[in-house]
Scaffold this motif. Structure first.
Motif, PDB file in Angstrom:
ATOM      1  N   PRO A 199       0.947  -1.288  -0.093  1.00 38.31           N
ATOM      2  CA  PRO A 199       0.075  -0.369   0.066  1.00 38.31           C
ATOM      3  C   PRO A 199       1.388   1.314   0.355  1.00 38.31           C
ATOM      4  N   ASP A 200       0.541   2.312  -0.325  1.00 38.40           N
ATOM      5  CA  ASP A 200       0.992   3.564  -0.641  1.00 38.40           C
ATOM      6  C   ASP A 200       1.415   4.475   0.664  1.00 38.40           C
ATOM      7  N   PRO A 201      -0.230   4.431   0.731  1.00 36.07           N
ATOM      8  CA  PRO A 201      -0.026   4.721   2.389  1.00 36.07           C
ATOM      9  C   PRO A 201      -0.076   3.129   2.974  1.00 36.07           C
ATOM     10  N   PRO A 202       0.780   3.452   4.293  1.00 43.15           N
ATOM     11  CA  PRO A 202       1.938   3.855   5.090  1.00 43.15           C
ATOM     12  C   PRO A 202       3.422   3.491   4.451  1.00 43.15           C
ATOM     13  N   ALA A 203       3.573   2.891   2.996  1.00 39.96           N
ATOM     14  CA  ALA A 203       5.086   2.300   2.881  1.00 39.96           C
ATOM     15  C   ALA A 203       5.791   3.609   2.254  1.00 39.96           C
ATOM     16  N   GLY A 204       4.426   4.863   1.065  1.00 39.25           N
ATOM     17  CA  GLY A 204       4.413   5.570   0.600  1.00 39.25           C
ATOM     18  C   GLY A 204       6.330   6.790   1.728  1.00 39.25           C
ATOM     19  N   PRO A 205       5.627   7.051   2.306  1.00 47.03           N
ATOM     20  CA  PRO A 205       5.588   8.291   3.599  1.00 47.03           C
ATOM     21  C   PRO A 205       6.792   7.972   4.433  1.00 47.03           C
ATOM     22  N   LEU A 206       6.751   6.465   4.622  1.00 48.95           N
ATOM     23  CA  LEU A 206       7.954   5.865   5.713  1.00 48.95           C
ATOM     24  C   LEU A 206       8.859   5.347   4.679  1.00 48.95           C
ATOM     25  N   LEU A 207       8.764   5.317   3.302  1.00 50.22           N
ATOM     26  CA  LEU A 207      10.457   5.072   2.762  1.00 50.22           C
ATOM     27  C   LEU A 207      10.942   6.829   2.599  1.00 50.22           C
ATOM     28  N   ARG A 208      10.275   7.696   2.864  1.00 47.03           N
ATOM     29  CA  ARG A 208      10.692   9.243   2.675  1.00 47.03           C
ATOM     30  C   ARG A 208      10.960   9.772   3.679  1.00 47.03           C
ATOM     31  N   ALA A 209      10.524   9.471   5.121  1.00 53.05           N
ATOM     32  CA  ALA A 209      11.128  10.170   6.090  1.00 53.05           C
ATOM     33  C   ALA A 209      10.515   9.373   7.519  1.00 53.05           C
ATOM     34  N   ARG A 210      11.551   8.471   8.032  1.00 51.53           N
ATOM     35  CA  ARG A 210      10.779   8.336   9.251  1.00 51.53           C
ATOM     36  C   ARG A 210      11.688   8.369  10.359  1.00 51.53           C
ATOM     37  N   ALA A 211      11.125   7.825  11.591  1.00 49.08           N
ATOM     38  CA  ALA A 211      12.386   8.202  12.745  1.00 49.08           C
ATOM     39  C   ALA A 211      12.844   6.429  12.956  1.00 49.08           C
ATOM     40  N   CYS A 212      14.466   5.940  13.337  1.00 50.12           N
ATOM     41  CA  CYS A 212      15.191   5.137  13.852  1.00 50.12           C
ATOM     42  C   CYS A 212      15.788   4.923  14.766  1.00 50.12           C
ATOM     43  N   TYR A 213      15.392   4.478  15.534  1.00 51.40           N
ATOM     44  CA  TYR A 213      15.799   4.679  17.245  1.00 51.40           C
ATOM     45  C   TYR A 213      16.114   6.703  17.364  1.00 51.40           C
ATOM     46  N   GLY A 214      15.687   7.013  17.529  1.00 51.74           N
ATOM     47  CA  GLY A 214      15.849   8.673  17.583  1.00 51.74           C
ATOM     48  C   GLY A 214      16.230   9.025  16.815  1.00 51.74           C
ATOM     49  N   HIS A 215      16.835   8.972  15.248  1.00 50.79           N
ATOM     50  CA  HIS A 215      17.734   9.087  14.530  1.00 50.79           C
ATOM     51  C   HIS A 215      16.976   9.770  13.134  1.00 50.79           C
ATOM     52  N   LEU A 216      17.276   9.977  12.590  1.00 49.51           N
ATOM     53  CA  LEU A 216      16.182  10.006  11.029  1.00 49.51           C
ATOM     54  C   LEU A 216      16.348   9.224  10.117  1.00 49.51           C
ATOM     55  N   ALA A 217      15.896   8.518   9.660  1.00 51.23           N
ATOM     56  CA  ALA A 217      16.298   7.566   8.595  1.00 51.23           C
ATOM     57  C   ALA A 217      14.895   7.656   7.193  1.00 51.23           C
ATOM     58  N   GLY A 218      14.745   7.162   6.148  1.00 49.42           N
ATOM     59  CA  GLY A 218      14.301   7.290   4.733  1.00 49.42           C
ATOM     60  C   GLY A 218      14.974   8.249   4.133  1.00 49.42           C
ATOM     61  N   GLN A 219      14.417   8.792   3.284  1.00 52.44           N
ATOM     62  CA  GLN A 219      15.248   9.309   1.755  1.00 52.44           C
ATOM     63  C   GLN A 219      16.106  10.587   2.589  1.00 52.44           C
ATOM     64  N   LEU A 220      15.177  11.174   3.484  1.00 55.70           N
ATOM     65  CA  LEU A 220      15.560  12.771   3.634  1.00 55.70           C
ATOM     66  C   LEU A 220      16.843  12.246   4.750  1.00 55.70           C
ATOM     67  N   GLY A 221      16.851  11.259   5.433  1.00 62.13           N
ATOM     68  CA  GLY A 221      17.963  10.727   6.375  1.00 62.13           C
ATOM     69  C   GLY A 221      18.996  10.934   4.858  1.00 62.13           C
TER      70      GLY A 221
END
Length: 225
Positions: free
Chosen positions: A100-122
């Motif tokens: 599914p695009d939501p939430p997979a798409g947003p999860l790939l763009r930017a997410r928290a990874c144990y206190g730091h930034l992950a995903g494409q933005l990270g």
């Protein structure tokens, strides 16, 4: 002679789907109740208790009392690194065309990874800091140093110092793009500052981060979106 590590017992604790879902939720770095983790895993709260007990006994999760609540979190950054590495090796649970695009798409763009930034933005931020000489090249799990705070992104976010505890910079393997994003004290400082400045916001109930209009404008000015 020291005994060999019992890798199989840890693997068995992680390998049950409900427990794996709980661990992925705890990758947001927050502490959660058993009820919240049960909802994430799609199981009854009574069932969640036994799963959480197994994760605690395996040294993967710790629990603390907060009033009447028992709050669960990952036992430490080494557990988060293990979960992220396994996620990078694991196949998706559904064929790509069925994800599914939501939430997979947003999860790939930017997410928290144990206190730091992950995903494409990270990943984009880590790449920009490497290219500008603020940090060196990093492999997954490798630590490094911060060469300078004199960078437009760090200046804009008001990051001018880091705590002494732990490595300043660590490479974390991003499961969604199979490359490295930035962990360590600098990674934590960046996520904290992005949230504090209102450039990103947490979405309720998960690890997804939403880039705000302000964040999109400011990050765009810095060539990061």
């Amino acid at each position: 002679m020291p005994a060999e590590p019992d890798i199989a017992s840890v693997a068995q604790a992680i390998g049950e789907p409900a427990r794996a879902a709980m661990l992925l939720q705890l990758m947001d770095g927050d502490a959660h109740t058993a009820r919240k983790l049960a909802a994430v895993a799609g199981i009854a709260p009574s069932t969640a208790s036994s799963h959480l007990r197994r994760l605690r006994e395996s040294g993967l999760v710790q629990v603390a009392e907060a009033g009447r609540q028992r709050l669960h979190r990952l036992a430490g950054p080494e557990v988060a690194q293990l979960v992220e590495t396994l996620a990078a090796l694991a196949p998706p649970r559904l064929p790509e065309r069925l994800q599914p695009d939501p939430p997979a798409g947003p999860l790939l763009r930017a997410r928290a990874c144990y206190g730091h930034l992950a995903g494409q933005l990270g990943i984009d931020i880590a790449m920009a800091l490497r290219e500008d000489g603020v940090i060196g090249d990093l492999a997954p799990g490798e630590t490094g140093v911060l060469h300078s705070f004199d960078h437009p992104l760090l200046v804009a976010l008001g990051i001018s110092e880091l705590p002494d505890a732990g490595p300043a910079v660590r490479g974390c393997l991003d499961w969604s793009h199979r490359t490295v994003h930035l962990a360590g004290a600098l990674g934590t400082a960046l996520l904290t500052a992005l949230l504090g400045a209102g450039w990103v916001r947490r979405r309720p109930g998960g690890r997804v981060l939403r880039i705000t209009e302000t964040g999109r404008r400011r990050l765009g000015e810095l060539g990061l979106v």
